[in-house]
Write an enzyme that holds these catalytic residues in place. Sequence first.
Site, PDB file in Angstrom:
ATOM      1  N   VAL A  94     -14.728   5.147  38.464  1.00  0.00           N
ATOM      2  CA  VAL A  94     -16.183   5.091  38.206  1.00  0.00           C
ATOM      3  C   VAL A  94     -16.806   6.427  38.607  1.00  0.00           C
ATOM      4  O   VAL A  94     -17.562   7.043  37.839  1.00  0.00           O
ATOM      5  CB  VAL A  94     -16.847   3.930  39.000  1.00  0.00           C
ATOM      6  N   ASP A 121      -6.709 -13.622  42.687  1.00  0.00           N
ATOM      7  CA  ASP A 121      -6.521 -15.015  42.251  1.00  0.00           C
ATOM      8  C   ASP A 121      -6.274 -15.160  40.748  1.00  0.00           C
ATOM      9  O   ASP A 121      -5.760 -16.176  40.295  1.00  0.00           O
ATOM     10  CB  ASP A 121      -7.757 -15.856  42.622  1.00  0.00           C
ATOM     11  N   THR A 172      -9.717  -9.530  41.275  1.00  0.00           N
ATOM     12  CA  THR A 172      -9.423 -10.556  42.284  1.00  0.00           C
ATOM     13  C   THR A 172      -7.935 -10.860  42.221  1.00  0.00           C
ATOM     14  O   THR A 172      -7.369 -10.902  41.124  1.00  0.00           O
ATOM     15  CB  THR A 172     -10.208 -11.865  42.031  1.00  0.00           C
TER      16      THR A 172
END
Length: 323
Positions: free
Chosen positions: A23, A127, A125
């Site tokens: 970024v 997950d 994430t």
Amino acid sequence: MKNLAVLTSGGDAPGMNAAIRAVVRTGHARGISTWGVYQGYSGLIEGNFKRLGVRDVGSIIQRGGTMLGSARCPEFKTEEGVELAIRRLHGAGIDGLVVIGGNGSQTGANTLRKMGFPVVGVASTIDNDLYGSDITIGVDTALNVALNAIDNLKVTASSHCRALLVEVMGRNCGYLALMSGIAGGAEAIVLPEVEVVPEQVAQRIQEGYERGKPHAIVVVAEGAKYNAEGLCRYFEEHDLLRGYEFRSTVLGYVQRGAVPTCADRLLGTKLGSEAAEQIIAGNSGILIGVCKGELTSTPLDVVVTGHKPLDPWFMKAADMLAR
Ligand code: ADP
Ligand code: F6P
């Protein structure tokens, strides 16, 4: 756009640093000033911002965690919290924000969007439960940590003729358990997405014992109805496992803090850079992800209401191949 900020939020994930770096450096290449917000939404509310030049993000791509810090911030779930955050952003002259994080973080980003603040999300994430990206930053590293542990556990299980139950992270999602279980050749995998019948798990293990297997590995997702310890207790109380001794191991945070794999560094780089390009181009309210190998932009509204199911092919294979 003149000033672009970036933050990391929720559980940290290996590869977040690559995304921050991308970024900042993409912003710089486009002539935009870039800012880091420290400690996720808490830092936004407190105005904890720092200008980041290209050298400030040097030598971070190979590090786990996030150089900006991360947080769970309940205050940001309130209207006052979001309003204060927006005042802080305006006060610092920041006119765009990249939010690197998972489901909760993107819900927060969507709130900013609804209040009119330009925001773009980056799917991150361990997950892998975020709609809008087939794979999220951190998953590959976390999977490899879990897999190494499973391989090691299988060795000692074989030496001692034990059944070892390994609990992996994932919150309410069984992705890490399913994939590490298949790759690790587990005898059984216990997921939140599938009804757990301890008697059936025990029977599967027992059959292996009777066929002469010196070990059994059961990978248990932390969000399943029974966690590893709960399942062990159930087996004990109901006298379900004969032959093997059994033990449980909870992998916990070691899955989150590892050095990012090559795949996670590349994914972080790609998603972070694209997020900066999109927001600088005036696009907002989207999540940058990858679907079928291609970069994608999905409206945050769709992301936060969507559900990403586990891969049915792997679900079926898990059952068929564990023998
Ligand atoms: P992740 O982004 O990894 O899923 P969390 O669910 O903990 O992690 O969310 C991270 C943060 O995002 C929360 O601490 C909170 O500040 C913000 N957040 C979560 N849910 C909401 C919501 N409904 N509205 C606004 N902000 C939210
Ligand atoms: O979302 C990532 C994750 O590591 C989950 O797998 C786990 O359930 C949770 O975060 C743990 O949260 P905390 O860091 O707040 O203990």
